[in-house]
Design a protein around this motif. Sequence first.
Motif, PDB file in Angstrom:
ATOM      1  N   ALA A   1      -4.690   5.458  -3.657  1.00 35.51           N
ATOM      2  CA  ALA A   1      -3.263   5.759  -3.783  1.00 35.51           C
ATOM      3  C   ALA A   1      -2.523   5.523  -2.475  1.00 35.51           C
ATOM      4  N   GLY A   2      -3.240   5.310  -1.393  1.00 31.93           N
ATOM      5  CA  GLY A   2      -2.585   5.049  -0.115  1.00 31.93           C
ATOM      6  C   GLY A   2      -2.697   6.185   0.885  1.00 31.93           C
ATOM      7  N   LYS A   3      -3.567   7.169   0.621  1.00 30.24           N
ATOM      8  CA  LYS A   3      -3.706   8.301   1.536  1.00 30.24           C
ATOM      9  C   LYS A   3      -4.241   7.846   2.893  1.00 30.24           C
ATOM     10  N   SER A   4      -5.343   7.103   2.841  1.00 34.95           N
ATOM     11  CA  SER A   4      -5.936   6.657   4.101  1.00 34.95           C
ATOM     12  C   SER A   4      -4.986   5.730   4.834  1.00 34.95           C
ATOM     13  N   THR A   5      -4.284   4.886   4.073  1.00 34.35           N
ATOM     14  CA  THR A   5      -3.350   3.960   4.718  1.00 34.35           C
ATOM     15  C   THR A   5      -2.257   4.738   5.444  1.00 34.35           C
TER      16      THR A   5
ATOM     17  N   ALA B   1       0.930   8.528  -5.370  1.00 30.00           N
ATOM     18  CA  ALA B   1       0.427   7.675  -6.446  1.00 30.00           C
ATOM     19  C   ALA B   1       1.013   6.298  -6.237  1.00 30.00           C
ATOM     20  N   ASP B   2       0.153   5.294  -6.254  1.00 30.17           N
ATOM     21  CA  ASP B   2       0.592   3.919  -6.055  1.00 30.17           C
ATOM     22  C   ASP B   2       1.443   3.746  -4.804  1.00 30.17           C
ATOM     23  N   GLY B   3       1.104   4.457  -3.766  1.00 30.55           N
ATOM     24  CA  GLY B   3       1.818   4.268  -2.516  1.00 30.55           C
ATOM     25  C   GLY B   3       3.148   4.974  -2.436  1.00 30.55           C
ATOM     26  N   GLU B   4       3.470   5.815  -3.411  1.00 28.43           N
ATOM     27  CA  GLU B   4       4.728   6.555  -3.355  1.00 28.43           C
ATOM     28  C   GLU B   4       4.427   8.043  -3.441  1.00 28.43           C
TER      29      GLU B   4
ATOM     30  N   ALA C   1       0.824  -1.212   0.000  1.00 31.57           N
ATOM     31  CA  ALA C   1       0.000   0.000   0.000  1.00 31.57           C
ATOM     32  C   ALA C   1       0.853   1.255   0.000  1.00 31.57           C
ATOM     33  N   LEU C   2       1.991   1.178   0.652  1.00 26.99           N
ATOM     34  CA  LEU C   2       2.905   2.322   0.696  1.00 26.99           C
ATOM     35  C   LEU C   2       4.317   1.786   0.572  1.00 26.99           C
ATOM     36  N   HIS C   3       5.172   2.475  -0.134  1.00 27.89           N
ATOM     37  CA  HIS C   3       6.581   2.134   0.006  1.00 27.89           C
ATOM     38  C   HIS C   3       7.482   3.334  -0.230  1.00 27.89           C
ATOM     39  N   GLY C   4       8.551   3.352   0.558  1.00 24.30           N
ATOM     40  CA  GLY C   4       9.539   4.421   0.441  1.00 24.30           C
ATOM     41  C   GLY C   4       8.985   5.810   0.691  1.00 24.30           C
ATOM     42  N   VAL C   5       8.111   5.940   1.676  1.00 22.18           N
ATOM     43  CA  VAL C   5       7.523   7.256   1.943  1.00 22.18           C
ATOM     44  C   VAL C   5       8.363   7.996   2.979  1.00 22.18           C
ATOM     45  N   ASP C   6       8.827   9.184   2.640  1.00 15.36           N
ATOM     46  CA  ASP C   6       9.550  10.049   3.575  1.00 15.36           C
ATOM     47  C   ASP C   6       8.730  11.316   3.768  1.00 15.36           C
ATOM     48  N   LEU C   7       8.501  11.673   5.025  1.00 16.41           N
ATOM     49  CA  LEU C   7       7.644  12.826   5.269  1.00 16.41           C
ATOM     50  C   LEU C   7       7.957  13.389   6.646  1.00 16.41           C
TER      51      LEU C   7
END
Lengths: 564, 402
Positions: free
Chosen positions: A351-355, A517-520, A329-335
């Motif tokens: 796109a993974g917002k809720s996740t 988009a697509d978890g990124e 659902a998510l990968h490589g997210v930096d925030l």
Amino acid sequence: MIRFEQVSVTYGDAAAPAVQGIDLTVPEGELCLLVGPSGVGKSTVLNAVCGLVPHFTGGTLRGRVTVDGRDTRTHKPRELADVVGTVGQDPLSHFVTDTVEDELAYGMESLGLAPDVMRRRVEETLDLLGLADLRDRAIATLSGGQMQRVAIGSVLTTHPKVLVLDEPTSALDPAAAEEVLAVLQRLVHDLGTTVLLAEHRLERVVQYADQVILLPSPGTAPLMGDPADIMAVSPVHPPVVALGRLAGWSPLPLSVRDARRKAGPLRERLAGVTPGAATRPEPGADADGAGAGGGGRARGGSGMAPGQVASGPPVVVSGLGVRRGRVDALHGVDLTVRPGETLALMGRNGAGKSTLLTTLVGMHEPSSGTVRVGGTAPHRTSPRTLLKHVGLVPQEPRDLLYSDTVAAECTAADHDADAPAGTCRALVTRLLPDVPDSVHPRDLSEGQRLALALAVVLTARPPLLLLDEPTRGLDYAAKARLIDVLRSLAAEGHAIILATHDVELAAELSDRVVILADGEIVADGPTGEVVVSSPSFAPQVSKVLAPLPWLTVPQVARALEATP
Amino acid sequence: MSAPQATRSNALHAGAWWLWALGLAAAASRTTNPLLLGLLVAVAGYVVAARRTDAPWARSYGAFVRLGLLVIAIRLVFAFVLGSPVPGTHTLLTLPEVPLPDWAKGVRIGGRVTAEGMLFALYDGLKLATLLICVGAANALANPARLLKSLPGALYEAGVAVVVAMTFAPNLVADVQRLRAARRLRGRPDRGFKALLQVGLPVLEGALERSVALAASMDARGYGRTAQVPPAVRHTTSALTLGGLLGVCAGTYGLLSDAGGGYGLPLLLAGLAAALGGLWLGGRRSVRTRYRPERWGLRACLVAASGIAVAALMIWANAYAPAALHPSAVPLTAPDLPLWPAASVLLGLLPAFVAPVPGVTGNAGGLQRRAEGPRGEGVGPVAGARPSSRPSSRPFKKEPTQ
């Protein structure tokens, strides 16, 4: 095609009629838009067309409603099923069967169409709505936008002459909404279907409407007419109309294209002014009075609010991956979000917002990377402790409310958060001045319920506030109130993350936009830069005034005041 | 003839799967040999593993297996505590016996626990568990809704009620999960029994609202439309149905009682025929048609036949090798695997080779996605959310509505 003759509807024990004095005709092949603030009886009018009012809901209907010559008094909804197709607000409660293909066929089976006709129409509808890849899927596994399209498809297969839709695009991302509207447009133009729809997000639909019916306030007779004429007087209107009214354009533009043609002089007038200098960098400052005193808040400053313990950034996410079932659902997210910053999380459905939001409150364990919310790992923190660090208002605010009165809800919230008694009630009073203690949360309007849930979450004073799709079902007035509230919270030092499809909300409220988009993460930057460059995420004002960097009507209004 | 990829056109008739599973279940009911029962479970499990889809209903198999284990456990606990009517000499241990008043004669709590009694209970429980697992296999392999679609028209409404109830249950589970997750947001523990209890009321409220909305939607979509039927036909229908049911009752009575041996069977058959005729005529009131009903093809025949063959061979085996099928608990003996009955059970593997192979539909994680929010805002494949192909230029013609 649809004819209302002196119709009024009174529900069971209500003192006053829900709607009255409706006397209008919707001609064949028109796309007719029903607008008005929340609670004026839009759903009642829609349900009167398909006969659910009064046959299903009860109540008294005076006057006469005829659809294609059939009187709804003598025809039950099921006997109107071949002329009226109805899709309600929640597509999930619309489905009778369990797979997409069966669902499309269900209505035709009920009408007793021949098998070869059914087969052909199902194939046509699958293509028309772009559902061919999903035909064998179980409905329970679809995303929100997919469900909405299946729901529309399921009533289209019977080839009704009239299509009645209640908020068909509210739950959809901008692109999916445009797709649904393109389908409606095509039905109207090519097949002569009459479409009657109610929608809060006028910026998406008003330019497609042939006629607009305005219900100005509860119990008043509706106005019907040309969209531009009605928009000139309507209390609910999209930003492009607000801009047109502000600039005094006549006739009012309804689409970005019309507005651009008229916007030449306005662009010239605004060319010398930079919105940034006057208003933009401090969204706290353009709230009407909310943050006006101190010029908003200091950028990135911490410890703004009294009693706020904001040490360090409230969220640090690095290299986050979340796996749900077999899907990454998510990968490589930096925030990283600073105190006092408002961040809008955008992206299409799924796109993974809720996740991402639910991961921040510890509902999913990261499969890789780290999440730190107020210095702790949320999935290993007990809910009671986590409450002090982060608060999430879910998509359905009702999920947060268990008690049967507002007062009881507030007491429970104080207890949950170990806050002094009365904290939550004080917040409710601030957000919702006119709600009595004894009301059941279920009886509140959509906007009031959201405010109550927000107050409940804020009771623990979390430095990080998350909102999932907060403007779904809110009319423009409720949305403006929400924007004021969130701005003053940001000014107090709360970091806010909004997951939203509402580009206008993001433009008004956020300092920074992150597009998933697509978890990124595919874009991350100041609102002005990110949304202006994107065709689907740009707000209407920015599209009208491009290449100038203006985003919202209040910005333009202030600039015009400053430069007469 | 290797099995093709499953599509809707070549989908196996749900009835075939049920016949196959009921055949295995019938075979299971004819033996208490734990080795044969284990073999039956293995056969059912293998076929499920080879041919089930990843649709939500296919996950029920695991639930049925757990239910089966629970049944065995309960049976053993009862035999342990309440004793067993089976006489035995190998005492495992003696529990203190609870003295009971006179009127409760014949009931015993505590006392001697024998190895024979426990073994007998185990065999018995295993038989029941195997039956359950066979039913679970049918549930996992055949969409229950499809089976109900094959009901005669007059029973359609009852079928819809069942389908709605069945889709209701997973929704209820999803609601419970969502609301428990929401409790976390209020800072309350989201696990444990108390959490479950406190979300009960909101879940029921939500369920009620949803069912009302569903009823409205079904009504607006033409559910319950009826055709005009001449009064004569209506009256004939009632007469046939009522008369048929009376005939069935009387015929059954005649069969069971000593006196009416002669007229019992014919009356029962006549009653049955009349009732079926009534159902058929009653179906004429319904205007419904069926969309792409599953066809009963060669593969369906093979699947159904394999189940029936297992049942028939096991019944026959009861005639030639009753001892091997029912290993005695008194005296204790080790069960052995009778060769021919075991071979006949293996016939039940046939569907794993002839039934169409389900394709990958990318349904993984569907339920969790649903649980996340009522609008299903989740991690759906993006191709679906925004199809790349524009609506084709195929004409969308209007046919005259019949």
